[in-house]
Design an enzyme around this catalytic site. Structure first.
Site, PDB file in Angstrom:
ATOM      1  N   ASP A  68       0.822  -1.208   0.000  1.00  5.66           N
ATOM      2  CA  ASP A  68       0.000   0.000   0.000  1.00  5.66           C
ATOM      3  C   ASP A  68       0.859   1.263   0.000  1.00  5.66           C
ATOM      4  O   ASP A  68       2.082   1.204   0.169  1.00  5.66           O
ATOM      5  CB  ASP A  68      -0.955  -0.004   1.211  1.00  5.66           C
ATOM      6  N   ASN A 137      -7.040  -2.078  14.371  1.00  5.70           N
ATOM      7  CA  ASN A 137      -8.447  -2.455  14.145  1.00  5.70           C
ATOM      8  C   ASN A 137      -8.582  -3.680  13.238  1.00  5.70           C
ATOM      9  O   ASN A 137      -9.657  -3.984  12.745  1.00  5.70           O
ATOM     10  CB  ASN A 137      -9.221  -1.273  13.541  1.00  5.70           C
ATOM     11  N   HIS A 139      -6.989  -4.106  10.306  1.00 10.17           N
ATOM     12  CA  HIS A 139      -6.799  -3.914   8.861  1.00 10.17           C
ATOM     13  C   HIS A 139      -5.516  -4.577   8.391  1.00 10.17           C
ATOM     14  O   HIS A 139      -4.570  -4.761   9.153  1.00 10.17           O
ATOM     15  CB  HIS A 139      -6.858  -2.425   8.466  1.00 10.17           C
ATOM     16  N   GLU A 144      -9.622  -1.578   5.437  1.00 13.77           N
ATOM     17  CA  GLU A 144     -10.170  -1.250   6.755  1.00 13.77           C
ATOM     18  C   GLU A 144     -11.459  -2.035   7.006  1.00 13.77           C
ATOM     19  O   GLU A 144     -12.137  -2.446   6.054  1.00 13.77           O
ATOM     20  CB  GLU A 144     -10.508   0.250   6.790  1.00 13.77           C
TER      21      GLU A 144
HETATM   22  C1  GLP Z   1      -0.304   0.794   8.548  1.00 18.64           C
HETATM   23  C2  GLP Z   1      -0.090  -0.040   7.273  1.00 18.64           C
HETATM   24  C3  GLP Z   1      -0.296  -1.503   7.514  1.00 18.64           C
HETATM   25  C4  GLP Z   1       0.434  -1.917   8.779  1.00 18.64           C
HETATM   26  C5  GLP Z   1      -0.157  -1.194   9.960  1.00 18.64           C
HETATM   27  C6  GLP Z   1       0.425  -1.627  11.290  1.00 18.64           C
HETATM   28  O1  GLP Z   1      -1.603   1.289   8.664  1.00 18.64           O
HETATM   29  N1  GLP Z   1      -0.920   0.360   6.184  1.00 18.64           N
HETATM   30  O2  GLP Z   1       0.159  -2.221   6.384  1.00 18.64           O
HETATM   31  O3  GLP Z   1       0.340  -3.296   8.948  1.00 18.64           O
HETATM   32  O4  GLP Z   1       0.060   0.179   9.765  1.00 18.64           O
HETATM   33  O5  GLP Z   1       1.509  -0.849  11.663  1.00 18.64           O
HETATM   34  P1  GLP Z   1       2.507  -1.222  12.816  1.00 18.64           P
HETATM   35  O6  GLP Z   1       3.293  -2.380  12.345  1.00 18.64           O
HETATM   36  O7  GLP Z   1       3.336   0.012  12.992  1.00 18.64           O
HETATM   37  O8  GLP Z   1       1.694  -1.526  14.029  1.00 18.64           O
END
Ligand code: GLP
Length: 251
Positions: A68, A137, A139, A144
């Protein structure tokens, strides 16, 4: 069933993840990695760089596709996922930059950009292993929780909770882009293998939903229960809401 690997510390998660990616890279002539951003995979990328420096892995034939990217955002913005990947991995190994694919956060023809990205994945032969973090959440990528999820690469709105969660990386919450481009659920599930990294209590709700074995659009990560080759690398804190009987298949 999800293969749950419980690690004592983050460094162990990083090493286990790197072990798997190095194996996949060694198994294919042109290995195709699906990569993720966020804090979860950073330790694993550091470990991959260490192994590259020791001559244990060669990235010259590796092709990557990132999950993404924010929208709109310039690749030069230090919060863009293109910048993140260069900084945390690509700039430190012998990967060919032309083989690294991150959706264009400045694209003026989003539909064309999304279809082209899917075509490039197909032309590369599909993703051999997809790395995933989990949003608080539930995702994955930027898919989402919603009444229905989107199969293909698409532009989407971020939820308020994700904007708040990701604000920690920006100067202020108002700087967080409100939209993103992301692989959809079918793109993710088409990977031949999936490696999910989750540590800390923040992820306990989503991990409990995943390991309950059900599938719900209210928690997109649960769709991984439809895939037969998923490994979850996690710590004990991420399992705190799972109760007894976590189906741990490796330790
Ligand atoms: C972002 C990304 C996700 C990622 C998530 C979790 O929103 N789009 O791909 O998995 O954050 O982030 P973290 O690993 O910092 O908890």
């Amino acid at each position: 069933m999800i293969n749950v690997v419980v690690c004592k510390e983050r460094q162990e998660i990083a090493e286990r993840g790197a072990d798997r990616l190095v194996s996949v890279i060694g198994e294919h002539d042109t290995p195709v990695l699906g990569l993720a951003t966020g804090s979860s995979p950073i330790g694993m990328y550091e470990e991959l760089i260490r192994r590259y420096e020791k001559g244990e892995v060669d990235f010259s034939r590796v092709i990557t596709f990132n999950l993404d990217e924010y929208y709109p955002i310039s690749p030069d913005n230090d919060q863009s996922y293109r910048y993140f990947m260069n900084r945390h991995l690509f700039d430190h190994v012998n990967i060919q930059m032309a083989n690294t694919h991150v959706l264009d956060g400045l694209s003026t023809d989003v539909e064309k950009e999304c279809r082209a990205f899917e075509r490039q994945i197909e032309e590369a032969g599909g993703v051999d292993i997809q790395v995933l973090g989990i949003g608080r959440n539930g995702h994955i990528g930027f898919n989402e929780p919603a009444p229905s999820l989107v199969p293909g690469v698409h532009k989407t709105d971020l939820t308020e909770s994700t904007i708040r969660a990701n604000a920690r990386f920006f100067a202020s919450e108002s700087d967080v882009p409100r939209q993103s481009l992301t692989m959809g659920m079918a793109n993710i599930l088409r990977a031949r293998e999936i490696l999910v990294i989750a540590y800390g209590e923040d992820k306990a709700d989503a991990v409990a939903a995943l390991l309950s074995g059900g599938v719900t659009t209210a928690c997109p990560v649960t769709f991984l229960n439809l895939h037969d080759r998923v490994t979850l690398l996690c710590d004990r804190a991420a399992l705190t809401l799972c109760g007894e009987g976590v189906p741990q298949t490796e330790s």
